[in-house]
Scaffold this motif. Structure first.
Motif, short mmCIF file in Angstrom:
data_model
loop_
_atom_site.label_atom_id
_atom_site.label_comp_id
_atom_site.label_asym_id
_atom_site.label_seq_id
_atom_site.Cartn_x
_atom_site.Cartn_y
_atom_site.Cartn_z
N MET A 29 -44.76 35.93 10.91
CA MET A 29 -43.04 37.19 10.58
C MET A 29 -43.27 37.11 9.04
O MET A 29 -43.44 36.31 8.22
N CYS A 30 -43.19 39.32 8.73
CA CYS A 30 -42.46 39.26 7.36
C CYS A 30 -41.63 40.50 7.03
O CYS A 30 -41.84 40.19 7.83
N GLY A 31 -41.38 40.22 5.84
CA GLY A 31 -40.81 40.98 5.61
C GLY A 31 -39.91 40.88 3.69
O GLY A 31 -41.01 39.93 3.19
N LEU A 32 -39.37 41.75 3.55
CA LEU A 32 -38.50 41.49 2.35
C LEU A 32 -37.57 40.38 2.58
O LEU A 32 -37.04 40.39 3.37
N GLN A 33 -37.27 39.56 1.13
CA GLN A 33 -36.12 39.14 0.54
C GLN A 33 -34.59 39.97 1.49
O GLN A 33 -35.02 40.70 0.74
N GLY A 34 -34.15 38.91 1.78
CA GLY A 34 -32.59 39.56 2.41
C GLY A 34 -33.00 40.49 3.22
O GLY A 34 -31.85 41.57 3.80
N ALA A 35 -34.21 40.39 4.27
CA ALA A 35 -34.39 41.58 5.47
C ALA A 35 -33.96 40.49 6.50
O ALA A 35 -33.30 41.08 8.22
N GLY A 36 -33.16 39.32 6.67
CA GLY A 36 -33.39 38.83 7.90
C GLY A 36 -33.94 37.86 8.67
O GLY A 36 -33.67 38.07 9.56
N LYS A 37 -35.55 37.84 7.60
CA LYS A 37 -36.71 37.54 8.60
C LYS A 37 -36.05 35.81 9.37
O LYS A 37 -36.74 35.65 10.41
N THR A 38 -35.42 34.97 8.53
CA THR A 38 -35.84 33.71 9.14
C THR A 38 -35.15 33.45 10.02
O THR A 38 -35.56 32.49 10.76
N THR A 39 -33.55 34.21 10.21
CA THR A 39 -32.95 34.22 11.51
C THR A 39 -33.77 35.11 12.63
O THR A 39 -33.25 34.62 13.69
N ALA A 40 -33.83 36.20 12.11
CA ALA A 40 -34.73 36.54 13.28
C ALA A 40 -35.91 35.72 14.04
O ALA A 40 -35.95 35.62 15.02
N THR A 41 -36.86 35.35 12.80
CA THR A 41 -37.91 34.36 13.12
C THR A 41 -37.27 33.31 14.73
O THR A 41 -37.86 33.07 15.36
N ALA A 42 -36.51 32.64 14.54
CA ALA A 42 -35.24 31.75 15.07
C ALA A 42 -34.84 32.86 16.24
O ALA A 42 -34.96 31.69 17.42
N LYS A 43 -34.43 33.43 16.41
CA LYS A 43 -33.85 34.39 17.31
C LYS A 43 -35.07 34.58 18.66
O LYS A 43 -35.29 34.53 19.46
N ILE A 44 -36.48 35.44 18.07
CA ILE A 44 -37.36 35.01 18.66
C ILE A 44 -38.03 33.60 19.38
O ILE A 44 -38.17 34.40 20.73
N ALA A 45 -38.07 32.94 18.80
CA ALA A 45 -37.97 31.97 19.37
C ALA A 45 -37.02 31.18 20.46
O ALA A 45 -37.43 31.00 21.35
N GLY A 46 -36.06 31.16 20.06
CA GLY A 46 -34.90 31.34 21.09
C GLY A 46 -35.47 31.97 22.47
O GLY A 46 -35.31 31.03 23.67
N LYS A 47 -35.31 33.33 22.25
CA LYS A 47 -35.86 34.12 22.92
C LYS A 47 -37.23 33.55 23.92
O LYS A 47 -37.05 33.55 25.53
N LEU A 48 -37.95 33.50 23.34
CA LEU A 48 -39.83 33.30 23.85
C LEU A 48 -39.58 31.91 24.53
O LEU A 48 -39.11 31.73 25.85
N LYS A 49 -38.44 30.69 24.38
CA LYS A 49 -38.35 29.00 24.62
C LYS A 49 -37.19 29.75 26.14
O LYS A 49 -37.30 29.15 27.26
N SER A 50 -36.42 30.53 25.98
CA SER A 50 -36.10 30.93 27.30
C SER A 50 -36.80 31.74 28.77
O SER A 50 -36.44 31.36 29.81
N LYS A 51 -37.64 32.33 27.92
CA LYS A 51 -38.71 32.17 29.56
C LYS A 51 -39.95 31.70 28.84
O LYS A 51 -40.81 32.24 30.04
N GLY A 52 -39.85 30.29 29.07
CA GLY A 52 -40.72 29.35 29.55
C GLY A 52 -42.12 28.61 28.58
O GLY A 52 -42.57 27.83 28.65
N ARG A 53 -41.85 30.00 27.26
CA ARG A 53 -42.67 28.68 26.49
C ARG A 53 -41.84 27.94 25.94
O ARG A 53 -40.99 27.72 25.53
N ARG A 54 -43.07 27.66 24.33
CA ARG A 54 -42.96 26.16 24.16
C ARG A 54 -43.27 26.57 22.23
O ARG A 54 -44.61 26.15 22.20
#
Length: 450
Positions: free
Chosen positions: A107-132
Protein backbone atom coordinates in the motif's frame (compact mmCIF):
# COMPACT_ATOMS: atom_id res chain seq x y z
CA UNK A 1 -21.65 11.92 -1.54
CA UNK A 2 -18.79 13.61 -3.32
CA UNK A 3 -20.81 14.03 -6.52
CA UNK A 4 -23.98 15.63 -5.11
CA UNK A 5 -23.31 19.01 -6.72
CA UNK A 6 -22.34 17.48 -10.09
CA UNK A 7 -25.36 15.18 -9.97
CA UNK A 8 -27.74 18.09 -9.36
CA UNK A 9 -26.30 20.11 -12.27
CA UNK A 10 -26.45 17.20 -14.70
CA UNK A 11 -30.02 16.40 -13.72
CA UNK A 12 -30.99 20.00 -14.47
CA UNK A 13 -29.44 19.69 -17.93
CA UNK A 14 -31.37 16.50 -18.64
CA UNK A 15 -34.57 17.99 -17.26
CA UNK A 16 -34.30 20.78 -19.84
CA UNK A 17 -33.69 18.22 -22.60
CA UNK A 18 -36.75 16.19 -21.64
CA UNK A 19 -38.93 19.27 -21.84
CA UNK A 20 -38.11 19.86 -25.51
CA UNK A 21 -39.70 16.81 -27.14
CA UNK A 22 -37.82 16.49 -30.44
CA UNK A 23 -34.22 17.72 -30.30
CA UNK A 24 -32.17 19.68 -32.77
CA UNK A 25 -28.42 19.40 -33.18
CA UNK A 26 -28.18 22.82 -31.52
CA UNK A 27 -30.13 21.51 -28.50
CA UNK A 28 -27.70 18.62 -28.04
CA UNK A 29 -24.62 20.82 -28.41
CA UNK A 30 -25.99 23.38 -25.95
CA UNK A 31 -26.76 20.63 -23.42
CA UNK A 32 -23.31 19.08 -23.81
CA UNK A 33 -21.74 22.49 -23.28
CA UNK A 34 -23.49 22.62 -19.90
CA UNK A 35 -22.40 19.05 -19.16
CA UNK A 36 -18.84 20.05 -19.99
CA UNK A 37 -18.97 23.02 -17.59
CA UNK A 38 -20.44 20.84 -14.83
CA UNK A 39 -17.65 18.27 -15.21
CA UNK A 40 -14.94 20.94 -15.21
CA UNK A 41 -16.40 22.53 -12.09
CA UNK A 42 -16.35 19.09 -10.47
CA UNK A 43 -12.59 19.05 -11.11
CA UNK A 44 -12.60 16.42 -13.84
CA UNK A 45 -9.42 16.57 -15.91
CA UNK A 46 -9.76 18.98 -18.87
CA UNK A 47 -8.48 16.49 -21.47
CA UNK A 48 -10.83 13.82 -20.13
CA UNK A 49 -13.80 16.21 -20.35
CA UNK A 50 -12.89 17.14 -23.91
CA UNK A 51 -12.72 13.50 -24.99
CA UNK A 52 -15.92 12.72 -23.11
CA UNK A 53 -18.08 15.44 -24.68
CA UNK A 54 -16.66 14.73 -28.14
CA UNK A 55 -17.57 11.04 -27.87
CA UNK A 56 -21.11 11.80 -26.64
CA UNK A 57 -21.68 14.45 -29.33
CA UNK A 58 -20.61 12.11 -32.12
CA UNK A 59 -23.23 9.60 -31.01
CA UNK A 60 -25.96 12.03 -29.98
CA UNK A 61 -26.26 14.26 -33.04
CA UNK A 62 -26.94 11.40 -35.43
CA UNK A 63 -30.17 11.48 -37.40
CA UNK A 64 -31.49 8.33 -35.71
CA UNK A 65 -31.26 9.99 -32.31
CA UNK A 66 -32.70 13.35 -33.25
CA UNK A 67 -35.63 11.74 -35.05
CA UNK A 68 -36.37 9.16 -32.37
CA UNK A 69 -39.44 9.39 -30.15
CA UNK A 70 -37.31 9.70 -27.00
CA UNK A 71 -34.22 11.67 -28.04
CA UNK A 72 -33.59 13.10 -24.57
CA UNK A 73 -33.45 9.63 -23.00
CA UNK A 74 -31.13 8.49 -25.79
CA UNK A 75 -28.73 11.38 -25.12
CA UNK A 76 -28.76 10.53 -21.40
CA UNK A 77 -28.03 6.91 -22.32
CA UNK A 78 -24.94 7.99 -24.27
CA UNK A 79 -23.77 10.25 -21.43
CA UNK A 80 -24.13 7.32 -19.04
CA UNK A 81 -22.24 4.95 -21.37
CA UNK A 82 -19.33 7.37 -21.81
CA UNK A 83 -19.17 8.07 -18.07
CA UNK A 84 -18.92 4.33 -17.41
CA UNK A 85 -16.17 4.04 -20.06
CA UNK A 86 -14.33 7.00 -18.54
CA UNK A 87 -14.18 5.20 -15.18
CA UNK A 88 -12.96 1.93 -16.65
CA UNK A 89 -16.00 0.21 -18.18
CA UNK A 90 -16.28 -2.74 -15.80
CA UNK A 91 -15.26 -3.33 -12.21
CA UNK A 92 -11.65 -4.27 -11.60
CA UNK A 93 -11.02 -6.99 -9.03
CA UNK A 94 -7.87 -6.85 -6.93
CA UNK A 95 -5.76 -9.81 -8.06
CA UNK A 96 -4.69 -12.45 -5.56
CA UNK A 97 -2.61 -15.58 -6.04
CA UNK A 98 -4.67 -18.78 -5.91
CA UNK A 99 -5.00 -21.10 -2.94
CA UNK A 100 -2.35 -20.87 -0.25
CA UNK A 101 0.17 -19.07 -2.42
CA UNK A 102 1.22 -15.93 -0.61
CA UNK A 103 0.08 -12.62 -2.10
CA UNK A 104 2.12 -9.60 -1.04
CA UNK A 105 0.31 -6.26 -1.39
CA UNK A 106 2.15 -2.96 -0.97
CA UNK A 107 0.00 0.00 0.00
CA UNK A 108 1.33 3.45 -0.87
CA UNK A 109 0.13 7.06 -0.97
CA UNK A 110 0.60 10.52 0.45
CA UNK A 111 0.30 11.30 4.13
CA UNK A 112 -3.26 12.15 5.09
CA UNK A 113 -4.90 10.17 2.28
CA UNK A 114 -6.20 7.57 4.74
CA UNK A 115 -3.75 4.86 3.71
CA UNK A 116 -3.42 3.10 7.08
CA UNK A 117 -7.19 2.99 7.55
CA UNK A 118 -7.70 1.76 3.97
CA UNK A 119 -5.07 -0.93 4.61
CA UNK A 120 -7.04 -2.27 7.56
CA UNK A 121 -10.31 -2.04 5.62
CA UNK A 122 -8.89 -4.19 2.82
CA UNK A 123 -7.52 -6.68 5.33
CA UNK A 124 -10.96 -6.99 6.93
CA UNK A 125 -12.60 -7.48 3.55
CA UNK A 126 -10.12 -10.21 2.59
CA UNK A 127 -10.57 -11.94 5.95
CA UNK A 128 -14.33 -12.03 5.42
CA UNK A 129 -13.70 -13.84 2.13
CA UNK A 130 -11.72 -16.60 3.81
CA UNK A 131 -8.18 -15.27 3.35
CA UNK A 132 -5.64 -15.16 6.19
CA UNK A 133 -4.11 -11.68 5.98
CA UNK A 134 -1.21 -10.21 7.95
CA UNK A 135 -0.70 -6.46 8.28
CA UNK A 136 2.92 -5.26 8.35
CA UNK A 137 3.76 -1.87 9.86
CA UNK A 138 6.42 -0.36 7.58
CA UNK A 139 5.73 3.32 8.37
CA UNK A 140 8.47 4.17 10.86
CA UNK A 141 8.26 7.94 10.37
CA UNK A 142 4.75 9.18 11.12
CA UNK A 143 4.09 9.42 14.87
CA UNK A 144 1.74 6.68 16.11
CA UNK A 145 1.45 5.08 12.63
CA UNK A 146 2.41 1.67 14.04
CA UNK A 147 -0.04 2.03 16.92
CA UNK A 148 -2.83 3.10 14.56
CA UNK A 149 -2.32 0.01 12.41
CA UNK A 150 -2.32 -2.22 15.49
CA UNK A 151 -5.57 -0.67 16.78
CA UNK A 152 -7.25 -1.04 13.38
CA UNK A 153 -5.91 -4.56 13.01
CA UNK A 154 -7.48 -5.51 16.34
CA UNK A 155 -10.81 -4.04 15.22
CA UNK A 156 -10.93 -6.17 12.06
CA UNK A 157 -9.35 -9.13 13.91
CA UNK A 158 -6.30 -9.30 11.66
CA UNK A 159 -2.80 -9.82 13.16
CA UNK A 160 -0.21 -7.04 12.83
CA UNK A 161 3.54 -7.58 12.49
CA UNK A 162 5.74 -4.71 13.68
CA UNK A 163 9.34 -4.12 14.71
CA UNK A 164 8.86 -0.66 16.16
CA UNK A 165 10.35 2.44 14.59
CA UNK A 166 14.07 1.73 14.88
CA UNK A 167 14.40 -0.58 11.89
CA UNK A 168 14.63 0.00 8.16
CA UNK A 169 11.25 -0.38 6.36
CA UNK A 170 12.84 -2.76 3.84
CA UNK A 171 14.00 -5.05 6.64
CA UNK A 172 10.58 -4.87 8.29
CA UNK A 173 8.88 -5.85 5.02
CA UNK A 174 11.23 -8.84 4.56
CA UNK A 175 10.77 -9.97 8.15
CA UNK A 176 7.00 -9.57 7.83
CA UNK A 177 6.89 -11.89 4.84
CA UNK A 178 8.96 -14.51 6.69
CA UNK A 179 6.66 -14.17 9.70
CA UNK A 180 3.64 -14.76 7.44
CA UNK A 181 5.24 -17.90 5.95
CA UNK A 182 5.89 -19.27 9.43
CA UNK A 183 2.37 -18.53 10.67
CA UNK A 184 0.22 -19.63 7.75
CA UNK A 185 -0.85 -16.22 6.45
CA UNK A 186 -1.56 -16.21 2.72
CA UNK A 187 -1.87 -12.44 2.24
CA UNK A 188 0.67 -9.87 3.43
CA UNK A 189 -0.30 -6.19 3.32
CA UNK A 190 2.54 -3.72 3.74
CA UNK A 191 1.51 -0.35 5.19
CA UNK A 192 4.30 1.90 3.91
CA UNK A 193 5.19 5.47 4.83
CA UNK A 194 3.66 8.48 3.12
CA UNK A 195 4.89 12.04 2.73
CA UNK A 196 3.15 15.38 2.54
CA UNK A 197 4.05 15.41 -1.16
CA UNK A 198 5.73 13.16 -3.71
CA UNK A 199 9.51 13.13 -3.25
CA UNK A 200 12.45 11.04 -4.48
CA UNK A 201 13.34 9.68 -1.05
CA UNK A 202 9.89 8.15 -0.61
CA UNK A 203 9.88 6.67 -4.10
CA UNK A 204 13.33 5.16 -3.64
CA UNK A 205 12.23 3.50 -0.39
CA UNK A 206 9.16 2.01 -2.06
CA UNK A 207 11.25 0.82 -5.01
CA UNK A 208 13.70 -0.83 -2.60
CA UNK A 209 10.86 -2.69 -0.89
CA UNK A 210 9.69 -3.98 -4.27
CA UNK A 211 13.24 -5.07 -5.13
CA UNK A 212 13.61 -7.02 -1.87
CA UNK A 213 10.11 -8.41 -1.49
CA UNK A 214 8.08 -10.11 -4.21
CA UNK A 215 5.21 -7.62 -4.32
CA UNK A 216 2.28 -8.97 -6.34
CA UNK A 217 0.01 -5.91 -6.11
CA UNK A 218 0.96 -2.25 -5.63
CA UNK A 219 -2.09 -0.30 -4.52
CA UNK A 220 -2.23 3.48 -4.38
CA UNK A 221 -4.50 5.24 -1.89
CA UNK A 222 -5.76 8.58 -3.18
CA UNK A 223 -7.70 11.27 -1.34
CA UNK A 224 -10.64 12.26 -3.58
CA UNK A 225 -10.89 15.62 -1.77
CA UNK A 226 -7.66 16.81 -3.40
CA UNK A 227 -9.24 17.12 -6.85
CA UNK A 228 -6.77 17.43 -9.73
CA UNK A 229 -3.84 16.88 -7.35
CA UNK A 230 -5.14 13.35 -6.87
CA UNK A 231 -4.70 12.70 -10.60
CA UNK A 232 -1.19 14.20 -10.56
CA UNK A 233 -0.25 12.07 -7.55
CA UNK A 234 -1.59 8.94 -9.23
CA UNK A 235 0.39 9.71 -12.39
CA UNK A 236 3.64 10.20 -10.40
CA UNK A 237 3.27 6.99 -8.42
CA UNK A 238 2.31 4.98 -11.49
CA UNK A 239 5.31 6.25 -13.42
CA UNK A 240 7.74 5.23 -10.64
CA UNK A 241 6.10 2.12 -9.21
CA UNK A 242 3.75 0.66 -11.87
CA UNK A 243 0.63 0.89 -9.71
CA UNK A 244 -1.79 -2.04 -10.17
CA UNK A 245 -4.88 -0.41 -8.69
CA UNK A 246 -6.26 2.56 -6.77
CA UNK A 247 -8.34 3.02 -3.63
CA UNK A 248 -10.30 6.28 -3.54
CA UNK A 249 -10.90 7.56 -0.02
CA UNK A 250 -13.32 10.16 1.37
CA UNK A 251 -15.93 9.73 -1.36
CA UNK A 252 -18.51 10.39 1.37
CA UNK A 253 -17.22 13.93 1.85
CA UNK A 254 -18.59 17.14 0.41
CA UNK A 255 -16.06 17.47 -2.41
CA UNK A 256 -16.18 18.00 -6.13
CA UNK A 257 -14.98 14.42 -6.62
CA UNK A 258 -13.76 14.73 -10.21
CA UNK A 259 -10.66 12.71 -9.39
CA UNK A 260 -12.72 9.53 -9.47
CA UNK A 261 -13.79 10.29 -13.01
CA UNK A 262 -10.29 11.21 -14.17
CA UNK A 263 -7.81 8.78 -12.62
CA UNK A 264 -8.59 5.76 -14.78
CA UNK A 265 -8.69 7.81 -17.99
CA UNK A 266 -5.42 9.66 -17.25
CA UNK A 267 -3.31 6.89 -15.70
CA UNK A 268 -4.91 3.70 -16.96
CA UNK A 269 -4.92 2.42 -13.35
CA UNK A 270 -8.17 0.70 -12.38
CA UNK A 271 -10.03 1.78 -9.25
CA UNK A 272 -10.46 -1.20 -6.94
CA UNK A 273 -12.28 0.27 -3.97
CA UNK A 274 -14.03 3.41 -2.75
CA UNK A 275 -13.89 4.49 0.88
CA UNK A 276 -17.33 5.80 1.82
CA UNK A 277 -16.97 6.53 5.54
CA UNK A 278 -14.79 6.39 8.61
CA UNK A 279 -15.90 2.97 9.86
CA UNK A 280 -13.65 0.05 8.94
CA UNK A 281 -16.58 -1.55 7.14
CA UNK A 282 -17.03 1.51 4.89
CA UNK A 283 -15.19 0.19 1.84
CA UNK A 284 -17.06 -0.62 -1.38
CA UNK A 285 -15.99 -2.40 -4.52
CA UNK A 286 -15.81 0.31 -7.19
CA UNK A 287 -18.31 -0.34 -9.99
CA UNK A 288 -18.09 2.22 -12.83
CA UNK A 289 -21.65 1.54 -13.98
CA UNK A 290 -23.10 1.95 -10.49
CA UNK A 291 -21.11 5.11 -9.84
CA UNK A 292 -22.28 6.60 -13.13
CA UNK A 293 -25.89 5.79 -12.22
CA UNK A 294 -25.52 7.53 -8.87
CA UNK A 295 -23.95 10.60 -10.46
CA UNK A 296 -26.72 10.83 -13.05
CA UNK A 297 -29.43 10.49 -10.40
CA UNK A 298 -30.47 6.98 -11.44
CA UNK A 299 -29.69 5.44 -8.06
CA UNK A 300 -27.63 2.38 -7.20
CA UNK A 301 -30.06 -0.32 -6.16
CA UNK A 302 -27.54 -3.19 -6.43
CA UNK A 303 -25.19 -1.63 -3.87
CA UNK A 304 -28.16 -0.84 -1.63
CA UNK A 305 -29.26 -4.48 -1.81
CA UNK A 306 -25.73 -5.71 -1.05
CA UNK A 307 -25.51 -3.41 1.98
CA UNK A 308 -28.88 -4.69 3.21
CA UNK A 309 -27.94 -8.32 2.69
CA UNK A 310 -24.67 -7.80 4.58
CA UNK A 311 -26.19 -5.96 7.53
CA UNK A 312 -29.76 -7.20 7.95
CA UNK A 313 -30.88 -10.48 9.47
CA UNK A 314 -33.15 -12.25 6.97
CA UNK A 315 -35.43 -13.76 9.60
CA UNK A 316 -35.83 -10.44 11.41
CA UNK A 317 -36.55 -8.71 8.08
CA UNK A 318 -39.25 -11.28 7.28
CA UNK A 319 -40.85 -10.78 10.70
CA UNK A 320 -40.78 -7.02 10.20
CA UNK A 321 -42.37 -7.33 6.75
CA UNK A 322 -45.24 -9.33 8.26
CA UNK A 323 -45.74 -6.66 10.91
CA UNK A 324 -45.71 -3.92 8.30
CA UNK A 325 -48.27 -5.78 6.22
CA UNK A 326 -50.67 -5.83 9.15
CA UNK A 327 -49.64 -2.35 10.33
CA UNK A 328 -48.78 -3.90 13.71
CA UNK A 329 -45.28 -2.52 14.24
CA UNK A 330 -44.61 -0.48 17.36
CA UNK A 331 -41.95 1.92 18.60
CA UNK A 332 -39.59 -0.96 19.41
CA UNK A 333 -39.70 -1.88 15.71
CA UNK A 334 -39.36 1.78 14.78
CA UNK A 335 -36.17 1.98 16.88
CA UNK A 336 -34.85 -1.24 15.35
CA UNK A 337 -35.34 0.19 11.85
CA UNK A 338 -33.31 3.26 12.79
CA UNK A 339 -30.46 1.06 14.03
CA UNK A 340 -30.47 -0.94 10.79
CA UNK A 341 -30.46 2.26 8.76
CA UNK A 342 -27.36 3.40 10.66
CA UNK A 343 -25.60 0.14 9.78
CA UNK A 344 -26.27 0.84 6.11
CA UNK A 345 -24.69 4.28 6.25
CA UNK A 346 -27.63 6.43 7.32
CA UNK A 347 -30.63 7.92 5.58
CA UNK A 348 -28.66 10.22 3.27
CA UNK A 349 -26.55 7.30 2.01
CA UNK A 350 -29.64 5.16 1.39
CA UNK A 351 -31.48 7.93 -0.47
CA UNK A 352 -28.47 8.57 -2.70
CA UNK A 353 -28.72 4.97 -3.94
CA UNK A 354 -32.46 4.98 -4.64
CA UNK A 355 -33.64 5.79 -8.19
CA UNK A 356 -35.40 9.12 -8.41
CA UNK A 357 -34.36 10.09 -4.89
CA UNK A 358 -31.42 12.33 -5.81
CA UNK A 359 -31.26 15.20 -3.36
CA UNK A 360 -30.71 18.85 -4.27
CA UNK A 361 -27.10 19.93 -3.76
CA UNK A 362 -28.14 22.56 -1.22
CA UNK A 363 -30.26 20.13 0.83
CA UNK A 364 -28.43 18.36 3.63
CA UNK A 365 -29.84 15.44 5.57
CA UNK A 366 -28.46 15.41 9.09
CA UNK A 367 -28.45 11.79 10.17
CA UNK A 368 -27.47 12.96 13.66
CA UNK A 369 -30.88 14.65 13.89
CA UNK A 370 -32.34 11.16 14.25
CA UNK A 371 -30.71 11.03 17.68
CA UNK A 372 -33.52 13.29 18.90
CA UNK A 373 -36.06 10.72 17.73
CA UNK A 374 -34.12 7.99 19.51
CA UNK A 375 -34.09 10.05 22.71
CA UNK A 376 -37.88 10.43 22.58
CA UNK A 377 -38.41 6.69 22.10
CA UNK A 378 -35.93 5.82 24.87
CA UNK A 379 -37.89 8.16 27.18
CA UNK A 380 -40.99 6.01 26.74
CA UNK A 381 -41.79 3.12 29.05
CA UNK A 382 -41.69 -0.41 27.64
CA UNK A 383 -45.49 -0.45 27.73
CA UNK A 384 -45.69 2.84 25.78
CA UNK A 385 -43.30 1.62 23.10
CA UNK A 386 -45.25 -1.62 22.71
CA UNK A 387 -48.68 0.03 22.75
CA UNK A 388 -48.38 3.65 21.47
CA UNK A 389 -52.17 4.09 21.69
CA UNK A 390 -51.92 4.62 25.47
CA UNK A 391 -49.73 7.71 25.05
CA UNK A 392 -52.00 10.53 26.22
CA UNK A 393 -51.15 14.25 26.72
CA UNK A 394 -49.75 13.77 30.24
CA UNK A 395 -47.52 10.90 29.06
CA UNK A 396 -46.36 13.06 26.16
CA UNK A 397 -45.28 15.80 28.60
CA UNK A 398 -43.31 13.27 30.65
CA UNK A 399 -41.67 11.82 27.53
CA UNK A 400 -40.74 15.31 26.26
CA UNK A 401 -39.17 16.20 29.60
CA UNK A 402 -37.23 12.95 29.65
CA UNK A 403 -35.89 13.51 26.13
CA UNK A 404 -35.17 17.20 26.70
CA UNK A 405 -37.37 18.32 23.81
CA UNK A 406 -40.51 20.37 23.34
CA UNK A 407 -43.80 18.46 23.45
CA UNK A 408 -44.37 19.49 19.80
CA UNK A 409 -41.48 17.18 18.86
CA UNK A 410 -43.25 14.27 20.55
CA UNK A 411 -46.48 15.14 18.72
CA UNK A 412 -44.60 15.30 15.43
CA UNK A 413 -43.08 11.86 16.00
CA UNK A 414 -46.46 10.36 16.91
CA UNK A 415 -47.97 11.80 13.73
CA UNK A 416 -45.08 10.45 11.61
CA UNK A 417 -45.47 7.08 13.26
CA UNK A 418 -49.17 6.84 12.36
CA UNK A 419 -48.47 7.98 8.79
CA UNK A 420 -45.73 5.34 8.52
CA UNK A 421 -48.12 2.59 9.60
CA UNK A 422 -50.57 3.58 6.87
CA UNK A 423 -47.82 3.85 4.25
CA UNK A 424 -46.27 0.51 5.20
CA UNK A 425 -49.58 -1.27 4.82
CA UNK A 426 -49.80 0.11 1.28
CA UNK A 427 -46.18 -0.83 0.52
CA UNK A 428 -46.34 -4.29 2.07
CA UNK A 429 -46.78 -6.01 -1.30
CA UNK A 430 -43.55 -4.48 -2.57
CA UNK A 431 -41.66 -5.17 0.64
CA UNK A 432 -42.58 -8.84 0.80
CA UNK A 433 -41.79 -9.43 -2.89
CA UNK A 434 -38.74 -11.32 -3.97
CA UNK A 435 -35.49 -9.56 -4.66
CA UNK A 436 -32.70 -10.91 -6.77
CA UNK A 437 -31.93 -14.61 -7.10
CA UNK A 438 -29.52 -14.44 -4.17
CA UNK A 439 -32.39 -13.80 -1.77
CA UNK A 440 -35.38 -11.65 -0.94
CA UNK A 441 -34.59 -8.03 -0.16
CA UNK A 442 -36.74 -6.09 2.24
CA UNK A 443 -36.31 -2.35 2.55
CA UNK A 444 -35.18 -1.74 6.12
CA UNK A 445 -36.27 1.86 6.57
CA UNK A 446 -40.00 1.65 6.25
CA UNK A 447 -40.75 2.99 9.71
CA UNK A 448 -39.00 6.32 9.26
CA UNK A 449 -41.96 8.41 8.23
CA UNK A 450 -40.56 9.25 4.79
Amino acid sequence: MAFDSLSAKLQNVFKNLRGKGRLTEADVKAALKEVKMALLEADVNFRVVKQFTKAVQEKAVGEDVLNSLTPAQTVIKYVNEEMVNMMGGTEAEMKLLPGNEMTVIMMCGLQGAGKTTATAKIAGKLKSKGRRPLLVACDVYRPAAVEQLQINGDKVEVPVFSMGTNHNPVDIAKAGVEHAKANGNNVVILDTAGRLHVDEEMMEELQLIKENVEVYQTILVVDSMTGQDAVNVASSFHEKLSVDGVVLTKLDSDTRGGAALSIRAVTGCPIYFAGTGEKLSDLEQFYPDRMASRILGMGDVLTLIEKAEAEIDEEKAAQMARKFKKAEFDFNDFLDQMQQMKKMGGLSSILSMMPGMGLPADLEIDDDALKGTEAIIYSMTIEERTNPNIINPSRKRRIANGAGVDISEVNRLMKQFEQSKKMMKQMSGMMSGKGRKRGGFKFPFGGMGM
